[in-house]
Write an enzyme that holds these catalytic residues in place. Structure first.
Site, PDB file in Angstrom:
ATOM      1  N   LEU A  37       0.870  -1.178   0.000  1.00 23.29           N
ATOM      2  CA  LEU A  37       0.000   0.000   0.000  1.00 23.29           C
ATOM      3  C   LEU A  37       0.902   1.221   0.000  1.00 23.29           C
ATOM      4  CD1 LEU A  37      -3.203   0.687   2.042  1.00 23.29           C
ATOM      5  CD2 LEU A  37      -1.423   2.427   1.881  1.00 23.29           C
ATOM      6  N   GLY A  64      -0.083   8.657  -1.449  1.00 23.15           N
ATOM      7  CA  GLY A  64       0.355   9.756  -2.308  1.00 23.15           C
ATOM      8  C   GLY A  64       0.723   9.327  -3.710  1.00 23.15           C
ATOM      9  N   CYS A  65      -0.148   8.567  -4.367  1.00 24.73           N
ATOM     10  CA  CYS A  65       0.174   7.998  -5.683  1.00 24.73           C
ATOM     11  C   CYS A  65      -0.349   8.805  -6.860  1.00 24.73           C
ATOM     12  CB  CYS A  65      -0.372   6.576  -5.779  1.00 24.73           C
ATOM     13  SG  CYS A  65       0.528   5.379  -4.791  1.00 24.73           S
ATOM     14  N   SER A  66      -0.857   9.995  -6.624  1.00 25.56           N
ATOM     15  CA  SER A  66      -1.418  10.750  -7.743  1.00 25.56           C
ATOM     16  C   SER A  66      -0.344  11.302  -8.672  1.00 25.56           C
ATOM     17  CB  SER A  66      -2.289  11.899  -7.222  1.00 25.56           C
ATOM     18  OG  SER A  66      -1.523  12.802  -6.443  1.00 25.56           O
ATOM     19  N   SER A  67       0.902  11.395  -8.181  1.00 20.59           N
ATOM     20  CA  SER A  67       1.990  11.931  -9.002  1.00 20.59           C
ATOM     21  C   SER A  67       3.322  11.591  -8.345  1.00 20.59           C
ATOM     22  CB  SER A  67       1.858  13.457  -9.154  1.00 20.59           C
ATOM     23  OG  SER A  67       1.978  14.086  -7.886  1.00 20.59           O
ATOM     24  N   GLY A  68       4.397  11.971  -9.028  1.00 25.53           N
ATOM     25  CA  GLY A  68       5.731  11.924  -8.432  1.00 25.53           C
ATOM     26  C   GLY A  68       6.194  10.561  -7.970  1.00 25.53           C
ATOM     27  N   SER A 127      13.603  12.740   3.263  1.00 21.33           N
ATOM     28  CA  SER A 127      14.262  13.668   2.350  1.00 21.33           C
ATOM     29  C   SER A 127      15.740  13.748   2.674  1.00 21.33           C
ATOM     30  CB  SER A 127      13.637  15.058   2.483  1.00 21.33           C
ATOM     31  OG  SER A 127      14.399  16.031   1.787  1.00 21.33           O
ATOM     32  N   TYR A 139       9.724  22.215   6.323  1.00 24.28           N
ATOM     33  CA  TYR A 139       9.713  20.906   5.654  1.00 24.28           C
ATOM     34  C   TYR A 139      10.733  19.977   6.291  1.00 24.28           C
ATOM     35  CZ  TYR A 139      10.342  17.468   1.925  1.00 24.28           C
ATOM     36  OH  TYR A 139      10.456  16.293   1.204  1.00 24.28           O
TER      37      TYR A 139
END
Length: 247
Positions: free
Chosen positions: A5, A8-12, A127, A140
């Site tokens: 699972l 945040g899979c809509s992009s990138g 990051s 961030y």
């Protein structure tokens, strides 16, 4: 056949990671706030599920729809670039709600099934800003640094149940919509006293010497999902790898 699972899979990074796991023959639960059926190739091994990681009811519904999973990839995140002095606390909280508390909530929700089966992997995408200071990214970085500490501690306590926790640390990728979903323009967060300081920094952002590709992150997540060596951190991209080796 294992199931992953990914948030945040809509992009990138999330989208590319979903594609990568599909090519490896896994079942993939690709989650996003607003589901889109057109961004991933149709597959009997793919489910696209609505999920807002800041909403407990949405988390519960998504996990019910997903069924048992073997790997959780906490990828959903938002960024904010600007002088901390000019960043409204409302935006600070918004970043932490997704990047920090959203990750904690998702992880807490899946631990019971992993612990009961004595199997599972939690992968938290942070990051390279946690590896070396990055200017104009204090909020961030703070939200991601919290997850670094959380994951290191979590890995120790979950090891008693044969459950693993891992970190994937992407480098700088200008194709990623870093400040999406914050509802604030970068120029609003660079007041006049900071403009001379910020100008060469943004010029450097526009022409990086090393770039992290989305495929670099997807491969690092794949390696983390299958690692049994005890390795905690997986830097992704040439700049992240260089920073990790320098530390």
């Amino acid at each position: 056949m294992k199931t992953v699972l990914i948030t945040g899979c809509s992009s990138g990074y999330g989208l590319e990671t979903a594609r990568h796991f599909l090519t490896k023959g896994w079942n993939v639960v690709a989650t996003m706030r607003t589901p889109r059926e057109d961004i991933l190739p149709p597959s009997a091994r793919l489910r696209i599920v609505a999920l807002d990681v800041t909403d407990p009811a949405s988390i519960a519904a998504a996990l019910t729809a997903s069924g048992p999973i073997d790997v959780l990839v906490n990828n959903a995140g938002i960024g904010v670039v600007g002088a901390f002095e000019a960043t409204p606390m409302a935006h600070v909280r918004k970043v932490f709600d997704t990047n920090t508390f959203g990750v904690l909530a998702m992880t807490q929700a899946v631990i019971p099934q992993f612990r009961a089966r004595r199997s599972g992997v939690v992968i938290n995408v942070t990051s390279s800003a946690t590896l070396a200071p990055m200017p104009l990214a204090a909020v961030y970085t703070a939200s991601k640094a919290a997850i670094e500490g959380f994951t290191g501690s979590l890995a120790l306590e979950l090891s008693a149940f044969d459950v693993r926790a891992k970190l994937v640390e992407p480098g700088y990728g200008p194709t990623t919509r870093f400040a999406q979903n914050t509802g604030v323009r970068i120029e609003d967060l660079i007041p006049e006293p900071y403009q001379a300081y910020a100008e060469p920094i943004f010029a450097g952002f526009a022409t990086p010497t090393m770039v992290t590709r989305e495929s670099d992150v997807a491969e690092a997540v794949w390696l983390a999902a299958n690692d049994v060596s005890g390795q905690l951190r997986f830097p992704a991209g040439p700049d992240a790898v260089a920073l990790a080796h320098a530390n």
